[in-house]
Write an enzyme that holds these catalytic residues in place. Structure first.
Site, PDB file in Angstrom:
ATOM      1  N   LYS A  72      96.484  42.395 -10.395  1.00  0.00           N
ATOM      2  CA  LYS A  72      96.049  42.251 -11.786  1.00  0.00           C
ATOM      3  C   LYS A  72      97.247  42.342 -12.730  1.00  0.00           C
ATOM      4  O   LYS A  72      97.423  41.502 -13.609  1.00  0.00           O
ATOM      5  CB  LYS A  72      95.005  43.318 -12.120  1.00  0.00           C
ATOM      6  CG  LYS A  72      94.373  43.142 -13.484  1.00  0.00           C
ATOM      7  CD  LYS A  72      93.542  44.349 -13.865  1.00  0.00           C
ATOM      8  CE  LYS A  72      92.163  44.356 -13.264  1.00  0.00           C
ATOM      9  NZ  LYS A  72      91.189  43.564 -14.049  1.00  0.00           N
ATOM     10  N   ARG A 125      92.522  50.226 -15.934  1.00  0.00           N
ATOM     11  CA  ARG A 125      91.958  49.584 -14.738  1.00  0.00           C
ATOM     12  C   ARG A 125      92.892  49.692 -13.548  1.00  0.00           C
ATOM     13  O   ARG A 125      94.104  49.685 -13.701  1.00  0.00           O
ATOM     14  CB  ARG A 125      91.745  48.081 -14.988  1.00  0.00           C
ATOM     15  CG  ARG A 125      90.776  47.757 -16.083  1.00  0.00           C
ATOM     16  CD  ARG A 125      90.810  46.240 -16.272  1.00  0.00           C
ATOM     17  NE  ARG A 125      90.398  45.864 -17.591  1.00  0.00           N
ATOM     18  CZ  ARG A 125      89.210  45.312 -17.875  1.00  0.00           C
ATOM     19  NH1 ARG A 125      88.350  45.081 -16.904  1.00  0.00           N
ATOM     20  NH2 ARG A 125      88.916  44.996 -19.100  1.00  0.00           N
ATOM     21  N   GLY A 147      85.344  45.762  -7.172  1.00  0.00           N
ATOM     22  CA  GLY A 147      84.387  46.842  -7.409  1.00  0.00           C
ATOM     23  C   GLY A 147      84.681  48.129  -6.658  1.00  0.00           C
ATOM     24  O   GLY A 147      83.935  49.089  -6.765  1.00  0.00           O
ATOM     25  N   MET A 199      87.390  50.146  -6.812  1.00  0.00           N
ATOM     26  CA  MET A 199      88.100  51.230  -7.494  1.00  0.00           C
ATOM     27  C   MET A 199      87.677  51.324  -8.954  1.00  0.00           C
ATOM     28  O   MET A 199      86.904  50.520  -9.436  1.00  0.00           O
ATOM     29  CB  MET A 199      89.595  51.033  -7.340  1.00  0.00           C
ATOM     30  CG  MET A 199      90.032  51.392  -5.933  1.00  0.00           C
ATOM     31  SD  MET A 199      91.762  51.228  -5.731  1.00  0.00           S
ATOM     32  CE  MET A 199      92.013  49.562  -6.218  1.00  0.00           C
ATOM     33  N   ARG A 215      93.237  35.604 -11.195  1.00  0.00           N
ATOM     34  CA  ARG A 215      93.667  35.875  -9.822  1.00  0.00           C
ATOM     35  C   ARG A 215      93.215  34.694  -8.981  1.00  0.00           C
ATOM     36  O   ARG A 215      92.316  33.944  -9.382  1.00  0.00           O
ATOM     37  CB  ARG A 215      93.074  37.184  -9.299  1.00  0.00           C
ATOM     38  CG  ARG A 215      91.570  37.184  -9.309  1.00  0.00           C
ATOM     39  CD  ARG A 215      91.018  38.535  -8.901  1.00  0.00           C
ATOM     40  NE  ARG A 215      89.578  38.565  -9.151  1.00  0.00           N
ATOM     41  CZ  ARG A 215      88.840  39.640  -9.105  1.00  0.00           C
ATOM     42  NH1 ARG A 215      89.371  40.793  -8.853  1.00  0.00           N
ATOM     43  NH2 ARG A 215      87.545  39.588  -9.325  1.00  0.00           N
ATOM     44  N   HIS A 243      78.106  41.912  -7.693  1.00  0.00           N
ATOM     45  CA  HIS A 243      78.775  42.590  -6.574  1.00  0.00           C
ATOM     46  C   HIS A 243      78.325  42.007  -5.240  1.00  0.00           C
ATOM     47  O   HIS A 243      79.134  41.639  -4.387  1.00  0.00           O
ATOM     48  CB  HIS A 243      78.448  44.082  -6.639  1.00  0.00           C
ATOM     49  CG  HIS A 243      79.045  44.864  -5.521  1.00  0.00           C
ATOM     50  ND1 HIS A 243      78.338  45.170  -4.384  1.00  0.00           N
ATOM     51  CD2 HIS A 243      80.295  45.349  -5.353  1.00  0.00           C
ATOM     52  CE1 HIS A 243      79.124  45.843  -3.566  1.00  0.00           C
ATOM     53  NE2 HIS A 243      80.311  45.969  -4.127  1.00  0.00           N
ATOM     54  N   SER A 272      99.014  32.935  33.272  1.00  0.00           N
ATOM     55  CA  SER A 272      98.116  33.022  32.120  1.00  0.00           C
ATOM     56  C   SER A 272      97.935  34.510  31.831  1.00  0.00           C
ATOM     57  O   SER A 272      97.553  35.280  32.713  1.00  0.00           O
ATOM     58  CB  SER A 272      96.784  32.361  32.440  1.00  0.00           C
ATOM     59  OG  SER A 272      95.928  32.506  31.338  1.00  0.00           O
ATOM     60  N   CYS A 324      94.758  33.856  27.964  1.00  0.00           N
ATOM     61  CA  CYS A 324      93.319  33.589  28.026  1.00  0.00           C
ATOM     62  C   CYS A 324      92.485  34.832  27.743  1.00  0.00           C
ATOM     63  O   CYS A 324      91.270  34.799  27.824  1.00  0.00           O
ATOM     64  CB  CYS A 324      92.948  32.976  29.366  1.00  0.00           C
ATOM     65  SG  CYS A 324      93.242  34.097  30.750  1.00  0.00           S
ATOM     66  N   TYR A 336     100.337  27.465  25.527  1.00  0.00           N
ATOM     67  CA  TYR A 336      98.993  27.279  24.974  1.00  0.00           C
ATOM     68  C   TYR A 336      98.282  28.618  24.802  1.00  0.00           C
ATOM     69  O   TYR A 336      98.681  29.625  25.394  1.00  0.00           O
ATOM     70  CB  TYR A 336      98.149  26.350  25.867  1.00  0.00           C
ATOM     71  CG  TYR A 336      97.775  26.947  27.199  1.00  0.00           C
ATOM     72  CD1 TYR A 336      96.639  27.738  27.336  1.00  0.00           C
ATOM     73  CD2 TYR A 336      98.566  26.722  28.327  1.00  0.00           C
ATOM     74  CE1 TYR A 336      96.303  28.302  28.560  1.00  0.00           C
ATOM     75  CE2 TYR A 336      98.237  27.283  29.552  1.00  0.00           C
ATOM     76  CZ  TYR A 336      97.103  28.083  29.661  1.00  0.00           C
ATOM     77  OH  TYR A 336      96.774  28.646  30.856  1.00  0.00           O
TER      78      TYR A 336
HETATM   79  C1  PEP Z   1      91.671  39.218  30.815  1.00  0.00           C
HETATM   80  O1  PEP Z   1      91.703  40.235  31.490  1.00  0.00           O
HETATM   81  O2  PEP Z   1      92.289  39.092  29.747  1.00  0.00           O
HETATM   82  C2  PEP Z   1      90.860  38.066  31.233  1.00  0.00           C
HETATM   83  C3  PEP Z   1      90.886  36.945  30.555  1.00  0.00           C
HETATM   84  O3  PEP Z   1      90.027  38.264  32.290  1.00  0.00           O
HETATM   85  P1  PEP Z   1      88.616  39.003  32.167  1.00  0.00           P
HETATM   86  O4  PEP Z   1      88.334  39.216  30.735  1.00  0.00           O
HETATM   87  O5  PEP Z   1      87.623  38.120  32.826  1.00  0.00           O
HETATM   88  O6  PEP Z   1      88.887  40.262  32.926  1.00  0.00           O
END
Ligand code: PEP
Ligand code: MG
Length: 892
Positions: free
Chosen positions: A26, A100, A109, A111, A356, A472, A781, A848, A868
């Site tokens: 602000k 303020r 809202g 504070m 803002r 709000h 992975s 993953c 990836y």
């Molecule tokens: C993990 O352990 O991150 C994974 C992807 O395998 P899971 O969640 O199936 O154990």
């Protein structure tokens, strides 16, 4: 000497314009607006750095602050030509100020604010005389006492509200605007009595005491419970602190040429490029936000579309409206983003009180970013950087099926889009409890206040009887991405009796209702939903994001349907196909159990032979859906006992289906019982002890790949992944099983496909020995779910009991199973990536675990150069955008 006070307005500029870290959002923008010549009432900001200092000093002000604040007040006095505490009945009248809060990011809202500060029993008379409006002066004084008593003195505000209601009732009035100067005078007297009763002392008459009280209250509100909850939900660090803005009051409640309002330079719900807002004639700012009076529209178009009667600002105050519109355009060009503005008109003169960057729905964020890039106000890359990836969640979820029957009870304002069904609950604590029990809850309130923040968060949707689009409930719901219908005035809510009446019907606590936050409709029962539209602005932004991102985005998916959804969301392969999920249907689980219960290899093979064609069928469908894209298939991972019954009453039927005696079943279940199954007989340990399981799975994969290859002419490229590897030898053994099976299948069929065998890195030892493991593994992975569990020594399944406390106490900044513990687990990922690459320079690296769909973790993945990330299908677009933003950040 460190400076704490920075002045703005009246040509003063202390050189910190735009510095949000120092001045809070602000303060930085008030300074910014003043410096581009907009009409801003003069004032000063006490920097955020003082907040920390205030707490360090035991909630006291350091000596040097007093002189700095005195200079600040002197600045306002000079510019306004008024004096703070001036009781003379002639001249310009006493200076009144607002006090303020203002943190680095807005916390709507959460504070405290005090308005009309500087009034006492003498200055109120002076204000009456100099303004020529006695009613206005006493109205301002009673507002001030009420607000100050609540915020600074912490007295029960219910008592003040009750006194106001009684005063109106005694006069037979409904509205505050009907009250006369004498009515307000009488109420002020009553308020004085209340203060003495509740506080034990008279209301502070010294204006400087009033000021310091208010400044302390603003700093104090940084540590209020609701502010802490809000910070936790929004990942705002507790040490940022708030600034305090002290500014000359301007009055929107000085008669019919005065007004106050809030506006957005574009529609914050849809993103449409049209001014959007509300205002009230003869009112103060809090009247608009509180939703007590129903505000009027800003533009003629909006009023006509809504078929509303009271004139819009464009019609009622055309000249000031024209000035305001010019300010909107200037602000958008200056800040290059949609602005959320507060303004006041005092006797025909426009004043800007705040600007803002406006909060917006995900839909609006997309549209505004894409439109602004198309208008050349920002670049395509800036558009990509502007949209919060997590906010896409709102767009990727289903909305109400337009063809479904809707039993509409009433209609309110479409305050925050999306649709939700759930049970009606009238209290935030109850909402939180029932949501914890797994119920979908719709929070139904007359209006919401910051005290409802936990209930709103727990709810799937929010419904209020009162309040406008900027109330709000509306602002907070949009920020949280919860659908919200506000201002549904036909609802008669009796929260104490847990019932609400509308259109002659009753909704009791626990009854199912549905909200459509995009139309404002409230329906009885639950209504089916449809998938979101992914073309249009969404598609455009994704194309821009894909142009800048380096990392690929894959999906964790194990059914053809999930793979299909993932492809539609732009997944470029499957990063994790968890094969165990395929074992749970009724027929298969019996065979799985027969395999587990078999006493020897021959018995296991007999059961696996039955599973083989089913598993092959799964892979055929997945390869077909994912044609042309890589698919990483993980061999069996969970502890076997997960497939066995646990409840006594299930043993008989399971034993019968599996063709074994109940005693045998119980004995085997007992033998397989583990104290720590997550650290037990699972992952590649299954493959090491029962290689025939992995052999069957590998066979199913290769047979399916050959089948799809010969059918489509495009051979799939399977990546076979071994879970929970700790040592090179484990991987070696498992790779031998896979390679041997491949050779057997290729020989039988006189055909072959290319494939890779790689491993998950989900144990600290695997990360440390990655250099060795990469001699065998062709890809890694990162299974960061298990890697987090094993690195932190925190069970994935039991952590929720204490992790909230850990986050509250700042031990981890966020839940480490949601957002990667970059310092700890991240270091292991980095080590493994480096050591793996050293052995095998072009080793493919991905992630993953759940973190693959979390924007902060994705930024980290970019920094270690993963190839990836893989996320659940609905999070694929989030990951695409986050990966693009990470690439932009990395480029600097
Ligand atoms: C993990 O352990 O991150 C994974 C992807 O395998 P899971 O969640 O199936 O154990
Ligand atoms: Mg795992």
């Amino acid at each position: 000497m460190t400076r704490y006070v920075y002045r703005f307005g009246g040509g003063a500029n202390d050189g910190a314009a735009g510095d949000k870290t120092l001045l809070g959002g602000k303060g930085a923008n008030l300074d910014g607006m003043a410096s581009i010549g907009l009409p801003v009432p003069p004032g000063f900001t006490i920097a955020t750095t003082m907040c920390a200092r205030y707490y360090e000093e035991g909630e006291k002000f350091p000596e040097e602050l007093f002189a700095e604040v005195a200079n600040g007040i002197a600045h306002i006095e000079t510019v306004t030509d008024k004096k703070f505490g001036d009781a003379t009945p002639t001249g310009n009248g006493p200076l009144l100020v607002s006090v303020r809060s203002g943190a680095r990011v807005s916390m709507p809202g959460m504070m405290d604010t005090v308005l009309n500060l500087g009034l006492n029993d003498q200055t109120v008379e002076a204000l009456a005389a100099t303004s020529g409006d006695e009613r206005f002066a006493w109205d301002s004084y009673r507002r001030f006492i009420q607000m100050y008593s609540d915020v600074v003195l912490c007295l029960d505000h219910g008592a003040f509200e009750e006194a106001l209601e009684i005063a109106k009732e005694d006069r037979g009035f409904h509205l505050d605007t009907e009250m006369t100067a004498n009515d307000w005078k009488a109420l002020v007297a009553k308020y004085h009595e209340l203060v003495v009763e509740e506080w034990g002392k008279p209301f502070p008459q010294d204006v400087h005491d009033q000021l310091w009280g208010a400044v302390g209250a603003v700093f104090g509100s940084w540590q209020a419970e609701r502010a802490k909850v809000y910070r936790r939900l929004n990942n705002i660090p507790g040490d940022w602190g708030t600034a305090v803005n002290v500014q000359a009051m301007v009055f929107g409640n000085m008669g019919d040429t005065s007004a106050t309002g809030v506006a957005f330079t574009r529609d914050p719900a849809t993103g449409e490029n049209a001014y959007y807002g509300e205002f009230l004639i003869n009112a103060q700012g809090e009247d608009v936000v509180a939703g007590i009076r129903t505000p009027q529209y800003l533009t003629k178009d909006a009023r006509e579309t809504a078929h509303a009667k009271p004139l819009s600002m464009e019609e009622a105050m055309p000249v000031v409206y024209g000035e305001l519109a010019a300010v909107f355009d200037l602000l958008e060009r200056h800040y290059r983003d949609m602005q959320d503005i507060e303004f006041t008109v005092e006797r025909g003169k426009l004043w800007m009180l705040q600007t803002r960057t406006g909060k917006r729905t995900a839909k609006a964020a997309l549209k505004i970013a894409v439109d602004m890039a198309n208008e050349d106000l920002i670049t395509q890359e800036e558009a990509v950087a502007r949209v919060d990836p997590s906010a896409l969640d709102q767009l990727l979820h289903p909305t109400l099926d337009p063809d479904a029957h809707r039993d509409v009870l009433t209609k309110g304002l479409p305050a925050s889009p999306g649709a939700a069904s759930g049970i009606a609950v009238f209290d935030s604590d109850v909402a939180e409890k029932r949501a914890e029990m797994g119920e979908s809850v719709i929070l139904v309130r007359v209006e919401t206040s910051p005290e409802d923040i936990h209930g709103m968060h727990a709810a799937k949707g929010i419904l209020t009887a009162r309040g406008g689009m900027t109330s709000h409930a509306a602002v907070v719901a949009r920020g949280m991405g919860r659908p919200c219908v506000s201002g549904a005035g036909a609802l008669a809510i009796d929260a104490a009796a847990k019932v609400c009446r509308v259109a002659g019907r009753e909704i009791r606590e626990g009854d199912l209702i549905t909200l459509d936050g995009s139309t404002g409709e409230v329906m009885a029962g639950s209504v089916p939903t449809v998938q979101p539209e992914l073309a249009g602005d969404f598609g455009t932004l994704m194309v821009w994001a894909d142009k800048v991102r380096r990392m690929r985005v894959r999906a964790n998916a194990e059914t053809p349907h999930d793979c299909q959804v993932a492809r539609e969301f732009g997944a470029e392969g499957v990063g994790l196909c968890r094969t165990e999920h395929m074992f749970f249907d009724d027929k298969r689980i019996t065979w799985v159990r027969q395999m587990i219960l078999a006493e020897n290899e021959a018995g296991r093979r007999a059961a696996l032979d039955k599973l083989l064609p089913e598993q092959r069928g799964d892979f055929v469908s997945i390869f077909e859906v994912m044609t042309g894209l890589p698919v990483t298939i993980r061999l069996l991972d969970p502890p076997l006992h997960e497939f066995l019954p646990h409840a006594e009453e299930d043993f008989a039927s399971v034993a019968e289906a599996a063709g074994v005696g109940i005693e045998t079943l119980k004995r085997r279940a007992n033998e397989l019982h583990e104290f720590n199954p997550m650290l037990g007989h699972r992952g590649c340990r299954l493959g090491v002890t029962y290689p025939e399981i992995y052999e069957m799975q590998a066979r199913a994969i290769f047979e399916a790949a050959l089948e799809v290859g010969s059918k489509t002419g495009a051979a799939p490229f399977p990546e076979i992944m071994i879970p929970l590897v700790a040592t090179k030898r484990e991987l070696e053994l498992m790779k031998e099983v896979v390679d041997r099976t491949a050779q057997a299948v290729f020989k039988e069929q006189n055909a072959s496909v290319e494939y890779h065998v790689g491993t998950m890195i989900e144990l600290p030892r695997a990360a440390l020995k990655a250099g060795e493991i990469a001699e065998v593994g062709e890809f890694f992975s990162f299974g960061t779910n298990d890697l987090t569990q094993t690195t932190l020594g925190v069970s994935r399944d039991d952590a929720s009991r204490f992790l909230t406390t850990y986050v509250d106490k700042g031990i981890y900044a966020r839940d480490p199973f949601v957002s990667l513990d970059i310092e700890g687990v991240g270091e292991l990922v980095q080590i493994a990536a480096e050591r793996g690459r050293k052995t095998r320079p072009n080793i493919k690296l991905g992630i993953c675990g759940e973190h693959g769909g979390d924007p902060a973790s994705i930024t980290f993945c970019e920094s270690v150069g993963l190839d990836y990330v893989s996320a659940s299908p609905y999070r694929v677009p989030i990951a695409r955008l986050a990966a693009a933003q990470a690439a932009l950040k990395a480029r600097g």
